[in-house]
Design a protein around this motif. Structure first.
Motif, mmCIF file in Angstrom:
data_model
loop_
_atom_site.group_PDB
_atom_site.id
_atom_site.type_symbol
_atom_site.label_atom_id
_atom_site.label_comp_id
_atom_site.label_asym_id
_atom_site.label_seq_id
_atom_site.Cartn_x
_atom_site.Cartn_y
_atom_site.Cartn_z
ATOM 1 N N ALA A 695 73.546 47.172 30.366
ATOM 2 C CA ALA A 695 73.724 45.719 30.473
ATOM 3 C C ALA A 695 75.179 45.305 30.695
ATOM 4 O O ALA A 695 75.464 44.121 30.849
ATOM 5 C CB ALA A 695 73.187 45.044 29.213
ATOM 6 N N THR A 696 76.102 46.254 30.723
ATOM 7 C CA THR A 696 77.518 45.922 30.853
ATOM 8 C C THR A 696 77.826 45.374 32.245
ATOM 9 O O THR A 696 77.413 45.954 33.258
ATOM 10 C CB THR A 696 78.378 47.169 30.591
ATOM 11 N N LYS A 697 78.577 44.264 32.306
ATOM 12 C CA LYS A 697 79.039 43.713 33.581
ATOM 13 C C LYS A 697 80.368 44.359 33.946
ATOM 14 O O LYS A 697 81.283 44.419 33.126
ATOM 15 C CB LYS A 697 79.189 42.195 33.470
ATOM 16 N N ARG A 698 80.478 44.824 35.200
ATOM 17 C CA ARG A 698 81.653 45.583 35.625
ATOM 18 C C ARG A 698 82.246 44.986 36.893
ATOM 19 O O ARG A 698 81.522 44.368 37.689
ATOM 20 C CB ARG A 698 81.276 47.046 35.884
ATOM 21 N N PRO A 699 83.553 45.195 37.091
ATOM 22 C CA PRO A 699 84.149 44.798 38.373
ATOM 23 C C PRO A 699 83.422 45.497 39.525
ATOM 24 O O PRO A 699 82.952 46.638 39.392
ATOM 25 C CB PRO A 699 85.601 45.278 38.252
ATOM 26 N N GLY A 700 83.353 44.818 40.659
ATOM 27 C CA GLY A 700 82.551 45.305 41.776
ATOM 28 C C GLY A 700 82.850 46.722 42.195
ATOM 29 O O GLY A 700 81.937 47.525 42.421
ATOM 30 N N HIS A 701 84.144 47.069 42.299
ATOM 31 C CA HIS A 701 84.477 48.397 42.809
ATOM 32 C C HIS A 701 84.285 49.491 41.763
ATOM 33 O O HIS A 701 84.455 50.677 42.076
ATOM 34 C CB HIS A 701 85.922 48.409 43.300
#
Length: 940
Positions: A695-701
């Motif tokens: 469920a962790t949101k991460r930077p796109g790259h």
């Protein structure tokens, strides 16, 4: 007792002699001497309570099997007989006040011959074994095989089992043992009267019908010691000097009061059958994953206790699986507890909470009995709250784990019985959580090892992260598994993955004890992952099954980060060494994200952390073993809050620099990982921290997990060079084979985790060639060096193992401690089972012209005497020194003078730092920085 004596036809003179033999002096009997028969009956009465309220049903069944259905009475007889050897001049001389009374009834001795030195040589445990052996032989019915296994129950009750010597025989035939007719007769009567008091028709009637396994004997001996220790408490068993007042009924009344006051029962006594139930859902509030259901089905199919391997990727829920399986096994086979062994103290702490929550659901009230077993438990908040009666903290932590468990009961208000918190007693508690060392200690030839065996008997043993055991530790693990197999103790071994060879060795060790054979156990390679492997006596073939994982594979990219070469006589600067990683993180974290950097040594981690300061001010944190207890605990808790499964809000950008403390049982989630090279199984463990939580949101790259491998410089045509720390810790052989898989992964695009984990581990630890042709010569040389080193370490462990070569076939315990190890303290034991110099703990203290103070500034009294409000700070200022500093610390550090009145401080050395937080200790300069931890350098 007089009635029994009369029934046996004793003369008044014989009763008079029994009426002066003492078992506990007035000093140890609460001010009044206690007769020998009184203490023997007290111990027997305690044993009856142990049988009824403490022993696991499986242990009671074993005693019934051995005794022909009279397990309770026979167990009481075994325990009470332990002190019969006190009926000798060598022991009776120890109380001068009673000597006249003994001489007055014809039980004298020649004082010039029976000296204090002779008494030390002819101790009553040795004397008792000789005395009992003579009596059993004289009974005319006891078979030699039963005499041989029963007598060590007496000779070993002080913690050692040494074989008889010619000096022992001489003592048994001389004044020290009592060679007059009066002494010989009263010795016979002690055994005869005690046996009759327990309800046996005669000594011959007490003979068992079967010989228990050697491990079962050792466990029984531990129970004898436990009964003796409980009955030796003079506050609950005061002296009884009059033979007319001695009786089994009286002993039972005393034992009942002591038992209730001590609260020594408990354990898993009310487990309900779970056939047809989803135990995972029942206990943890969610349906079982495929791998969890598979494991529970396997243990349900076991016909007798056995060994089970649970191999699954990080985050699969192995802990819940193991606890559910343990409940099923305990209910099926009549077991009353568990021991959960973790790799470190830090990983044992959260497991303590989980086991309490599970126990509360499985058998409401049993959570009271859970004992945390490690040297730092006093600093565990939940344990501390339980002991102090402050339930606000304990309730919160406990309920946080329980909230999804529908059958969990209210939080208890008692905690484990105090008796189990004494030295060497912890494993005897029914439900225990500690480091794996506690189990490994049970495989060492050390004094009172029988208490550890007794503590493991009647339990399910769960060991987590077993892949972390190196070849030296594995010798003790295999020895322990042999004894556990022989004792019919089921074992669950948990790991992300195990090399096939290690899995087979551990299975063979267990089965050698369980079956009595030396045949190697052949295990098929699991066909998938996660998987379960199980073996037990009588099975037609090992069970090896697998299930799909609950989560999809992670496509992990693998990249190598070359490091500047180190030339002979000249090293790159710290900045040059770290520049590749600085550049990498600057690029990858430009838009934010969390990076985990794992270094193989503290020194290297500290260097990385320092060199990252300019590029990432305020956005980095360091975690390793050379921080104080409070600093490490606070940082760990804060990181779990930031990066754990329920982290909110997640830092916009953060770099965690850590050592192997982040390698296992550390539930954090990083967007990318930079790690030093390590053997493939450990490298995969580290990779388990990347993209761990879905469920962790991460930077796109950073949405594709990537691992960057450092500490090696590689070219496909030449063997790589490794950073010295990596090669020193892990050896060149496994690093070369791992490096080959890393280089290949970089070319092919990476790994699919977890499905490829078993294949990768098998390849690196297998015999097939995996290195490029240009590395072959170097790899072969490294393999030969590695094999020689492995053999050296195996041989180094051999002198400390509980069994000596060829001894496992013996049917009894006599001579087990033919050469006991010198290990006595926890520190010594830890060094014994971990193949290292003993390391010691110190308390860091600041000193200025006004005196001493704690690291947080609390002022101490004269000589460092702590006010009550500073004890907590001092406890938090403890740390374990690197092994390299051990001998220097022993020679130069000592407790502060003002600590002499404090139980734990008076045994703890102080590392006194000046106002610059520096100390000169022997040939080293030590500095403690609150941010980066301890550093040390040779003094100029």
């Amino acid at each position: 007792m007089l009635e029994i004596c009369a029934r046996l036809g004793l003369s008044s003179g014989e009763m008079a002699r029994l009426g002066v033999l003492w078992g506990k002096s007035a000093e140890k009997g609460g001010g009044t001497m206690s007769l020998l028969l009184c203490h023997m009956l007290d111990t027997a009465a305690v044993a009856e309570f142990m049988f009824d309220r403490f022993l696991a049903p499986a242990t009671r069944d074993m005693l019934d099997r051995v005794s022909g259905g009279r397990g309770r009475r026979f167990f009481a007889w075994l325990c009470g007989m332990h002190d019969c050897g006190k009926a000798t001049p060598a022991f009776q001389r120890k109380s001068g006040a009673e000597a006249a009374a003994l001489a007055g009834v014809g039980l004298g001795w020649r004082a010039a011959i029976v000296t204090a030195e002779v008494s030390r040589q002819w101790s009553h445990d040795k004397a008792g074994a000789f005395l009992l052996r003579q009596a059993l032989k004289a009974s005319g019915r006891w078979e030699r095989r039963h005499v041989d296994w029963v007598c060590p129950m007496v000779s070993g009750h002080h913690g050692t089992l040494r074989g008889a010597t010619m000096k022992d025989i001489a003592h048994a035939q001389g004044d020290a043992h009592g060679k007059t007719a009066e002494w010989r007769r009263v010795q016979e009567l002690v055994v005869e009267v005690f046996t009759a008091a327990l309800g046996f028709e005669s000594l011959a009637d007490a003979q068992p019908v079967a010989v228990p396994a050697r491990a079962e004997q050792l466990g029984l001996l531990g129970m004898v010691v436990m009964a003796d220790w409980i009955a030796s408490d003079s506050t609950r068993f005061p002296g009884v000097p009059d033979l007319a007042q001695v009786s089994l009924a009286g002993a039972r009344r005393r034992a009942a009061a002591a038992w209730e006051e001590r609260r020594l029962g408990g354990g898993l006594r009310r487990l309900r059958p779970t056939d047809g139930c989803d135990v995972i859902e029942l206990r943890f509030g969610h349906g079982a994953r495929a791998s969890q259901a598979l494991a529970v089905d396997v243990v349900r199919a076991m016909k007798v206790p056995g060994l089970v391997f649970l191999e699954a990727p990080m985050g699969e829920g192995k802990t819940k699986t193991a606890l559910a399986a343990a409940e099923v096994v305990a209910e099926r086979f009549g077991l009353s507890g568990v021991f959960v062994g973790m790799p470190t103290q830090a990983t044992a702490d959260p497991m303590f909470t989980q086991v309490r929550a599970w126990a509360a659901a499985a058998d409401p009230g049993s959570e009271d009995d859970v004992v945390l077993l490690h040297g730092k438990r006093a600093f565990n908040p939940e344990w501390k709250a339980i002991q102090a009666g402050d339930w606000s903290t304990a309730d919160a932590r406990f309920r946080a784990v329980q909230e999804d468990a529908p059958d969990a009961c209210c939080v208890s208000r008692q905690g484990p019985a105090d008796w189990f918190l004494g030295p060497k007693r912890g494993l005897l508690a029914h439900l225990t959580v500690g480091t794996i060392d506690q189990l490994l200690y049970a495989a060492t030839r050390t004094r009172h090892v029988m208490l550890r065996t007794a503590g493991l008997s009647g339990k399910v043993v769960i060991l987590d992260e077993v892949h972390a055991c190196d070849v030296y530790m594995s010798q003790f693990l295999k020895e322990a598994l042999h004894w556990l197999g022989q004792a019919r103790v089921p074992v669950l071994l948990l790991s992300a993955t195990l090399p096939p060879g290690q899995r087979a060795e551990l299975a063979s060790a267990y089965m050698s004890g369980a079956t009595g054979t030396t045949d190697e156990t052949e295990l098929p390679v699991p066909g998938g992952y996660p998987n379960v492997t199980a073996v037990w006596p009588g099975m037609p073939a090992p069970v090896v099954v697998h299930a799909p994982t609950w989560r999809e594979d992670l496509p992990v990219r693998v990249k190598v980060v070359p490091e500047p070469p180190v030339r002979r006589g000249k090293s790159a600067s710290d900045r040059d060494q770290e520049q590749p990683v600085i550049d990498l993180l600057t690029r990858e974290l430009a838009e934010g994200g969390v990076a985990l950097v794992i270094r193989n040594t503290v020194k290297r981690a500290q260097r990385t952390y320092r060199e990252l300061a300019a590029a990432f001010p305020g956005e980095r944190v360091i975690l390793h073993g050379q921080l104080t207890t409070s600093a490490r605990a606070d940082r760990t808790e804060h990181l779990l809050d930031q990066l754990g499964p329920s982290a909110a809000p997640r830092p916009e950008r953060l770099i965690l620099v850590a050592t192997q403390v982040a390698e296992q049982s550390f539930d954090i989630d990083a967007d990318l990982i930079v790690t030093d090279i390590a053997p493939i199984d450990l490298l995969l463990q580290r990779i388990g921290r990347v993209h761990r939580h879905t469920a962790t949101k991460r930077p796109g790259h950073l949405r594709r997990p990537t691992v960057y491998v450092t500490a090696l410089g590689s070219r496909s045509d030449l063997p790589p060079t490794f950073e010295r720390g990596a090669e020193y810790i892990y050896g060149r052989h496994l690093l070369l084979r791992t490096a080959a898989t890393v280089v290949e992964a970089e070319k092919s695009g990476g790994w699919a985790i977890p499905s490829q984990v078993p294949r990768l581990v098998s390849a690196v630890y297998g015999a097939d060639e995996v290195v490029p042709d240009g590395w072959a010569d170097a790899a072969e040389q490294a393999r030969e060096e590695w094999a020689a080193e492995q053999e050296r370490r195996r041989q180094a462990a051999a002198p400390f193992l509980l069994s000596r070569p060829g001894e496992r076939v013996l049917p009894h315990l006599d001579g087990l401690h033919y050469a006991a190890t010198d290990a006595s303290t926890e520190d010594h034991l830890a060094a014994t089972v971990r193949d290292g110099d003993m390391s010691i703990e110190v308390v860091l203290v600041l000193q200025d012209p006004d005196g001493y103070r704690t690291l947080d500034g609390r002022r101490l009294g004269p000589g460092g005497a702590p006010p009550s409000d500073a004890l907590g700070s001092l406890a938090g200022d403890m740390m374990r020194l690197p092994q390299r500093l051990t001998s220097t610390a022993i020679d130069h550090l000592a407790p502060l003078p003002g600590w002499s009145e404090h139980a734990w401080l008076r045994r703890t050395r102080a590392l006194v730092l000046d106002t610059a937080r520096t100390a000169h200790v022997g040939d080293y300069v030590l500095t403690y920085d609150p941010e980066t931890g301890l550093t040390y350098t040779p003094a100029a």
